[in-house]
Design an enzyme around this catalytic site. Structure first.
Site, mmCIF file in Angstrom:
data_model
loop_
_atom_site.group_PDB
_atom_site.id
_atom_site.type_symbol
_atom_site.label_atom_id
_atom_site.label_comp_id
_atom_site.label_asym_id
_atom_site.label_seq_id
_atom_site.Cartn_x
_atom_site.Cartn_y
_atom_site.Cartn_z
ATOM 1 N N VAL A 64 66.798 56.513 49.498
ATOM 2 C CA VAL A 64 66.788 56.540 48.029
ATOM 3 C C VAL A 64 66.948 57.959 47.475
ATOM 4 O O VAL A 64 67.291 58.132 46.305
ATOM 5 C CB VAL A 64 65.519 55.881 47.424
ATOM 6 C CG1 VAL A 64 65.406 54.420 47.802
ATOM 7 C CG2 VAL A 64 64.247 56.655 47.773
ATOM 8 N N TYR A 156 53.557 67.734 45.579
ATOM 9 C CA TYR A 156 53.399 66.263 45.590
ATOM 10 C C TYR A 156 52.805 65.808 44.264
ATOM 11 O O TYR A 156 53.283 64.847 43.639
ATOM 12 C CB TYR A 156 52.508 65.851 46.757
ATOM 13 C CG TYR A 156 52.210 64.356 46.793
ATOM 14 C CD1 TYR A 156 53.224 63.434 47.021
ATOM 15 C CD2 TYR A 156 50.919 63.877 46.568
ATOM 16 C CE1 TYR A 156 52.953 62.059 47.028
ATOM 17 C CE2 TYR A 156 50.644 62.518 46.587
ATOM 18 C CZ TYR A 156 51.666 61.611 46.810
ATOM 19 O OH TYR A 156 51.403 60.267 46.822
ATOM 20 N N THR A 191 47.638 54.443 55.494
ATOM 21 C CA THR A 191 48.978 53.950 55.869
ATOM 22 C C THR A 191 49.570 55.021 56.786
ATOM 23 O O THR A 191 48.822 55.804 57.369
ATOM 24 C CB THR A 191 49.857 53.811 54.603
ATOM 25 O OG1 THR A 191 49.965 55.108 54.003
ATOM 26 C CG2 THR A 191 49.269 52.833 53.593
HETATM 27 N N1 LIG Z 1 48.652 56.353 51.178
HETATM 28 C C1 LIG Z 1 48.081 56.952 50.142
HETATM 29 O O1 LIG Z 1 46.973 57.503 50.244
HETATM 30 C C2 LIG Z 1 48.760 56.925 48.801
HETATM 31 C C3 LIG Z 1 48.003 57.259 47.671
HETATM 32 C C4 LIG Z 1 48.604 57.257 46.426
HETATM 33 C C5 LIG Z 1 49.937 56.940 46.313
HETATM 34 N N2 LIG Z 1 50.682 56.631 47.422
HETATM 35 C C6 LIG Z 1 52.110 56.330 47.244
HETATM 36 O O2 LIG Z 1 52.371 55.031 47.741
HETATM 37 C C7 LIG Z 1 53.739 54.954 48.134
HETATM 38 C C8 LIG Z 1 53.842 54.312 49.519
HETATM 39 O O3 LIG Z 1 53.216 55.146 50.465
HETATM 40 P P1 LIG Z 1 52.431 54.604 51.734
HETATM 41 O O4 LIG Z 1 51.045 55.056 51.617
HETATM 42 O O5 LIG Z 1 52.708 53.168 51.939
HETATM 43 O O6 LIG Z 1 53.112 55.519 52.874
HETATM 44 P P2 LIG Z 1 53.977 55.139 54.174
HETATM 45 O O7 LIG Z 1 53.253 54.162 55.013
HETATM 46 O O8 LIG Z 1 54.354 56.445 54.770
HETATM 47 O O9 LIG Z 1 55.269 54.431 53.556
HETATM 48 C C9 LIG Z 1 56.240 55.165 52.831
HETATM 49 C C10 LIG Z 1 57.507 54.343 52.733
HETATM 50 O O10 LIG Z 1 58.487 55.082 51.985
HETATM 51 C C11 LIG Z 1 59.722 55.022 52.687
HETATM 52 N N3 LIG Z 1 60.545 56.168 52.373
HETATM 53 C C12 LIG Z 1 60.211 57.484 52.463
HETATM 54 N N4 LIG Z 1 61.256 58.244 52.123
HETATM 55 C C13 LIG Z 1 62.273 57.390 51.832
HETATM 56 C C14 LIG Z 1 63.625 57.574 51.426
HETATM 57 N N5 LIG Z 1 64.143 58.787 51.249
HETATM 58 N N6 LIG Z 1 64.399 56.485 51.209
HETATM 59 C C15 LIG Z 1 63.896 55.231 51.388
HETATM 60 N N7 LIG Z 1 62.622 54.997 51.757
HETATM 61 C C16 LIG Z 1 61.838 56.071 51.984
HETATM 62 C C17 LIG Z 1 59.326 54.955 54.156
HETATM 63 O O11 LIG Z 1 60.346 54.311 54.916
HETATM 64 P P3 LIG Z 1 61.402 55.030 55.890
HETATM 65 O O12 LIG Z 1 60.688 56.189 56.546
HETATM 66 O O13 LIG Z 1 61.795 53.932 56.838
HETATM 67 O O14 LIG Z 1 62.513 55.447 54.990
HETATM 68 C C18 LIG Z 1 58.115 54.037 54.097
HETATM 69 O O15 LIG Z 1 58.512 52.688 54.115
HETATM 70 C C19 LIG Z 1 54.284 56.373 48.052
HETATM 71 O O16 LIG Z 1 55.008 56.518 46.844
HETATM 72 C C20 LIG Z 1 53.038 57.239 48.015
HETATM 73 O O17 LIG Z 1 53.256 58.464 47.365
HETATM 74 C C21 LIG Z 1 50.113 56.615 48.666
#
Ligand SMILES: NC(=O)c1ccc[n+]([C@@H]2O[C@H](COP(=O)([O-])OP(=O)(O)OC[C@H]3O[C@@H](n4cnc5c(N)ncnc54)[C@H](OP(=O)(O)O)[C@@H]3O)[C@@H](O)[C@H]2O)c1
Length: 263
Positions: A64, A156, A191
């Site tokens: 993306v 971030y 995650t």
């Molecule tokens: N975990 C936390 O503590 C937390 C807290 C607040 C907010 N969030 C937000 O929640 C969202 C999901 O994070 P998560 O915790 O589920 O982390 P995660 O397990 O690392 O998942 C992140 C996802 O984003 C995808 N991604 C990353 N870069 C990408 C790119 N350039 N194009 C397409 N897909 C991409 C990854 O897939 P690929 O690597 O296969 O591309 C993966 O599926 C994020 O926006 C994060 O900032 C997370």
């Protein structure tokens, strides 16, 4: 609102919150477009959803952050798969814990290009069709980091402050249309997020959650499902969801800590 026959596009579906959203929305009867870079992971997920829920889904393996890749890939989909009813803008990441002046230019680009520009690209691709069809919903993943900065997280945080502005602005731009906008701001969710942050170092990633109970990806998927299933006149604008053990970005209660973890 019933999700049967609805098409939900989830970015970042190959892991964590995106994978959990895929599971819950599939269980609720939706069809899915699964977006992430790791094709194999998406194919395994697609198969799992087919077996568990007989879900119709399409894998869109793309980056993306590269508008030149994801835009033509989306536009090449059969029209049926471009008719997205619910866009879950979830793909996102953090790189490192360096102070602001020491973050590499490459990491700055990766975070801004993915978390801000990638989200905007998907919004630009999906909203015109929603307007034509007269319904739609955009769910953006923000963060507690979009409400406060913290040491080692400034870029971030800046991207997530931007997501908050984009969600608020989008809601205003869409006023007078039936399209809904939701921003979900989680605290700590266990995650692959911290594994990615620390370049694959599992031990460092585990330490982030030591002595406390983080949120699970399912908790956030459940919130997204809640927002998506309200009646059409109800717009859940913001959900700020913290673990019980967390009060602010860097205020975490850890069992066994002399200070009660208030640092
Ligand atoms: N975990 C936390 O503590 C937390 C807290 C607040 C907010 N969030 C937000 O929640 C969202 C999901 O994070 P998560 O915790 O589920 O982390 P995660 O397990 O690392 O998942 C992140 C996802 O984003 C995808 N991604 C990353 N870069 C990408 C790119 N350039 N194009 C397409 N897909 C991409 C990854 O897939 P690929 O690597 O296969 O591309 C993966 O599926 C994020 O926006 C994060 O900032 C997370």
């Amino acid at each position: 609102m019933n999700l049967k026959n609805k098409l939900v596009l989830i970015t970042g579906a190959s892991s964590g919150i995106g994978d959990a959203c895929a599971e819950l929305f599939a269980q609720a009867g939706a069809s899915l477009v699964l977006v992430a870079r790791r094709r194999k992971r998406l194919e395994v997920l697609q198969q799992r959803l087919k077996e568990r829920h007989n879900t119709e889904s399409l894998v869109l393996a793309s980056d993306v952050s590269r508008v030149g890749a994801v835009e033509p890939a989306f536009q090449a989909l059969p029209p049926k798969w471009q008719a997205v009813d619910i866009l879950i803008n979830n793909a996102g990441l953090v790189k490192g814990m360096e102070p602001e002046w020491a973050i590499s230019a490459a990491d700055v680009d990766t975070m801004i290009d993915t978390n801000i520009k990638g989200l905007l690209t998907m919004t630009r691709l999906c909203i015109p069709g929603m307007l034509e069809r007269g319904h739609g919903h955009v769910i953006n993943l923000g963060s507690v980091a979009g409400r406060e900065a913290y040491p080692g997280g400034s870029v971030y945080s800046a991207t997530k402050f931007a997501v908050r502005a984009l969600s608020r602005g989008l809601k205003m731009d869409l006023l007078g249309t039936p399209i809904r906008v939701t921003s979900i701001d989680p605290g700590m969710v266990e995650t692959e997020f911290s594994v990615v942050r620390f370049g694959g170092d599992q031990t460092k990633a585990k330490e982030v959650y030591a002595g406390m109970t983080p949120l699970a990806a399912d908790d956030i998927a459940d919130a997204a499902l809640y927002a998506a299933t309200r009646p059409p006149h109800v717009n859940i604008s913001e959900l700020f969801i913290m673990p019980t053990d967390q009060a602010a970005a860097r205020m975490v209660h850890r069992k066994g800590s002399a200070t009660g973890g208030r640092k």
